[in-house]
Write a protein that holds these residues in place. Structure first.
Motif, PDB file in Angstrom:
ATOM      1  N   GLY A 167      48.987   4.070  27.663  1.00 24.30           N
ATOM      2  CA  GLY A 167      48.449   2.822  28.195  1.00 24.30           C
ATOM      3  C   GLY A 167      47.820   2.951  29.560  1.00 24.30           C
ATOM      4  N   ASN A 168      48.242   3.955  30.319  1.00 27.32           N
ATOM      5  CA  ASN A 168      47.658   4.172  31.642  1.00 27.32           C
ATOM      6  C   ASN A 168      46.176   4.524  31.560  1.00 27.32           C
ATOM      7  N   GLU A 169      45.705   4.934  30.380  1.00 24.69           N
ATOM      8  CA  GLU A 169      44.300   5.318  30.194  1.00 24.69           C
ATOM      9  C   GLU A 169      43.437   4.177  29.647  1.00 24.69           C
ATOM     10  N   LEU A 170      44.047   3.052  29.338  1.00 21.39           N
ATOM     11  CA  LEU A 170      43.302   1.937  28.745  1.00 21.39           C
ATOM     12  C   LEU A 170      42.632   1.096  29.819  1.00 21.39           C
ATOM     13  N   LYS A 171      41.428   0.628  29.511  1.00 17.18           N
ATOM     14  CA  LYS A 171      40.740  -0.310  30.398  1.00 17.18           C
ATOM     15  C   LYS A 171      41.460  -1.652  30.301  1.00 17.18           C
ATOM     16  N   ASP A 172      41.691  -2.266  31.441  1.00 23.44           N
ATOM     17  CA  ASP A 172      42.430  -3.522  31.489  1.00 23.44           C
ATOM     18  C   ASP A 172      41.885  -4.377  32.636  1.00 23.44           C
ATOM     19  N   HIS A 173      40.704  -4.929  32.436  1.00 22.24           N
ATOM     20  CA  HIS A 173      40.001  -5.675  33.478  1.00 22.24           C
ATOM     21  C   HIS A 173      40.755  -6.923  33.936  1.00 22.24           C
ATOM     22  N   ASP A 174      41.570  -7.491  33.048  1.00 17.56           N
ATOM     23  CA  ASP A 174      42.289  -8.715  33.385  1.00 17.56           C
ATOM     24  C   ASP A 174      43.740  -8.458  33.793  1.00 17.56           C
ATOM     25  N   SER A 175      44.106  -7.205  33.950  1.00 18.09           N
ATOM     26  CA  SER A 175      45.463  -6.814  34.360  1.00 18.09           C
ATOM     27  C   SER A 175      46.541  -7.427  33.460  1.00 18.09           C
ATOM     28  N   LEU A 176      46.320  -7.328  32.157  1.00 24.66           N
ATOM     29  CA  LEU A 176      47.280  -7.854  31.195  1.00 24.66           C
ATOM     30  C   LEU A 176      48.405  -6.865  30.880  1.00 24.66           C
ATOM     31  N   LEU A 177      48.102  -5.586  30.954  1.00 27.26           N
ATOM     32  CA  LEU A 177      49.100  -4.570  30.635  1.00 27.26           C
ATOM     33  C   LEU A 177      50.178  -4.528  31.714  1.00 27.26           C
ATOM     34  N   LYS A 178      51.413  -4.383  31.255  1.00 25.72           N
ATOM     35  CA  LYS A 178      52.548  -4.326  32.178  1.00 25.72           C
ATOM     36  C   LYS A 178      53.180  -2.940  32.100  1.00 25.72           C
ATOM     37  N   GLY A 179      53.917  -2.607  33.135  1.00 27.46           N
ATOM     38  CA  GLY A 179      54.605  -1.325  33.199  1.00 27.46           C
ATOM     39  C   GLY A 179      54.004  -0.468  34.291  1.00 27.46           C
ATOM     40  N   ASN A 180      54.849   0.305  34.918  1.00 31.35           N
ATOM     41  CA  ASN A 180      54.367   1.159  35.992  1.00 31.35           C
ATOM     42  C   ASN A 180      54.845   2.597  35.826  1.00 31.35           C
ATOM     43  N   GLY A 181      55.193   2.947  34.582  1.00 27.93           N
ATOM     44  CA  GLY A 181      55.571   4.324  34.296  1.00 27.93           C
ATOM     45  C   GLY A 181      54.354   5.228  34.354  1.00 27.93           C
ATOM     46  N   LYS A 182      54.598   6.492  34.166  1.00 22.78           N
ATOM     47  CA  LYS A 182      53.516   7.471  34.253  1.00 22.78           C
ATOM     48  C   LYS A 182      52.446   7.258  33.174  1.00 22.78           C
ATOM     49  N   PHE A 183      52.864   6.893  31.946  1.00 24.93           N
ATOM     50  CA  PHE A 183      51.915   6.772  30.845  1.00 24.93           C
ATOM     51  C   PHE A 183      51.958   5.419  30.132  1.00 24.93           C
ATOM     52  N   ARG A 184      53.100   4.995  29.705  1.00 25.26           N
ATOM     53  CA  ARG A 184      53.228   3.818  28.839  1.00 25.26           C
ATOM     54  C   ARG A 184      52.901   2.518  29.556  1.00 25.26           C
ATOM     55  N   ARG A 185      52.278   1.619  28.753  1.00 23.25           N
ATOM     56  CA  ARG A 185      52.041   0.251  29.188  1.00 23.25           C
ATOM     57  C   ARG A 185      52.342  -0.645  27.998  1.00 23.25           C
ATOM     58  N   HIS A 186      52.590  -1.917  28.248  1.00 25.65           N
ATOM     59  CA  HIS A 186      52.921  -2.827  27.161  1.00 25.65           C
ATOM     60  C   HIS A 186      52.382  -4.234  27.440  1.00 25.65           C
ATOM     61  N   LEU A 187      52.313  -4.989  26.364  1.00 32.37           N
ATOM     62  CA  LEU A 187      51.950  -6.400  26.418  1.00 32.37           C
ATOM     63  C   LEU A 187      53.091  -7.180  25.772  1.00 32.37           C
ATOM     64  N   LYS A 188      53.502  -8.255  26.404  1.00 34.07           N
ATOM     65  CA  LYS A 188      54.527  -9.125  25.838  1.00 34.07           C
ATOM     66  C   LYS A 188      53.846 -10.263  25.092  1.00 34.07           C
ATOM     67  N   LEU A 189      54.249 -10.433  23.844  1.00 38.78           N
ATOM     68  CA  LEU A 189      53.704 -11.506  23.011  1.00 38.78           C
ATOM     69  C   LEU A 189      54.818 -12.505  22.723  1.00 38.78           C
ATOM     70  N   TYR A 190      54.662 -13.712  23.221  1.00 35.65           N
ATOM     71  CA  TYR A 190      55.682 -14.745  23.045  1.00 35.65           C
ATOM     72  C   TYR A 190      55.466 -15.575  21.789  1.00 35.65           C
ATOM     73  N   ASP A 191      54.227 -15.583  21.287  1.00 41.85           N
ATOM     74  CA  ASP A 191      53.917 -16.294  20.050  1.00 41.85           C
ATOM     75  C   ASP A 191      52.633 -15.707  19.466  1.00 41.85           C
ATOM     76  N   LEU A 192      52.263 -16.184  18.291  1.00 39.37           N
ATOM     77  CA  LEU A 192      51.072 -15.653  17.612  1.00 39.37           C
ATOM     78  C   LEU A 192      49.797 -15.874  18.423  1.00 39.37           C
ATOM     79  N   ASP A 193      49.738 -16.960  19.174  1.00 35.81           N
ATOM     80  CA  ASP A 193      48.542 -17.232  19.986  1.00 35.81           C
ATOM     81  C   ASP A 193      48.299 -16.153  21.037  1.00 35.81           C
ATOM     82  N   ASP A 194      49.360 -15.498  21.500  1.00 35.17           N
ATOM     83  CA  ASP A 194      49.206 -14.438  22.495  1.00 35.17           C
ATOM     84  C   ASP A 194      48.424 -13.240  21.954  1.00 35.17           C
ATOM     85  N   ILE A 195      48.404 -13.072  20.651  1.00 36.22           N
ATOM     86  CA  ILE A 195      47.672 -11.939  20.065  1.00 36.22           C
ATOM     87  C   ILE A 195      46.195 -12.043  20.412  1.00 36.22           C
ATOM     88  N   GLU A 196      45.658 -13.235  20.306  1.00 39.47           N
ATOM     89  CA  GLU A 196      44.255 -13.442  20.678  1.00 39.47           C
ATOM     90  C   GLU A 196      44.100 -13.599  22.188  1.00 39.47           C
TER      91      GLU A 196
END
Length: 127
Positions: free
Chosen positions: A83-112
């Motif tokens: 995830g550290n290599e993914l473009k994320d212009h809106d700073s949606l990705l979370k996590g500050n590890g060396k590589f992994r990043r994640h997105l939290k989805l609270y409901d189906l609407d968050d997918i879009e």
């Protein structure tokens, strides 16, 4: 040899089905999110493999673990192994590890709303 591959694939599908059925008893709202994310990966890369790993469903490309979708009580987390290599212009990705990043989805609407397709396409391109 081909029989073993088919048989193994069938067993993996059964393991995922069992996982999702068990999850449906505890957190049915998460099952819909997991299924939708699985569908996005399969639509964008039909030969992606998956298996139950780390308490969720991991996605594998060329036998390399590239991420997954993991249920929690209040949300589902979509994890990107690089995830550290993914473009994320809106700073949606979370996590500050060396590589992994994640997105939290609270409901189906968050997918879009969190543009999962955008991140999954990039993740698949990293291979």
């Amino acid at each position: 040899m081909g029989y073993c591959i088919v048989k193994q694939s069938h067993l993996m599908d059964k393991t995922i089905d069992t996982f999702l059925n068990d999850l449906d008893l505890r957190a049915p709202e998460q099952v819909a999110i997991l299924e939708r994310v699985r569908g996005i990966y399969k639509q964008l890369h039909p030969t992606i493999s998956e298996k139950v790993i780390y308490g969720g469903i991991g996605f594998f490309l060329n036998e390399q673990h590239i991420g997954g979708v993991y249920p929690y009580k209040e949300y589902a987390s979509v994890v990107f192994s690089r995830g550290n290599e993914l473009k994320d212009h809106d700073s949606l990705l979370k996590g500050n590890g060396k590589f992994r990043r994640h997105l939290k989805l609270y409901d189906l609407d968050d997918i879009e709303a969190k543009n999962i397709n955008f991140f999954v396409k990039q993740n698949l391109a990293l291979g």
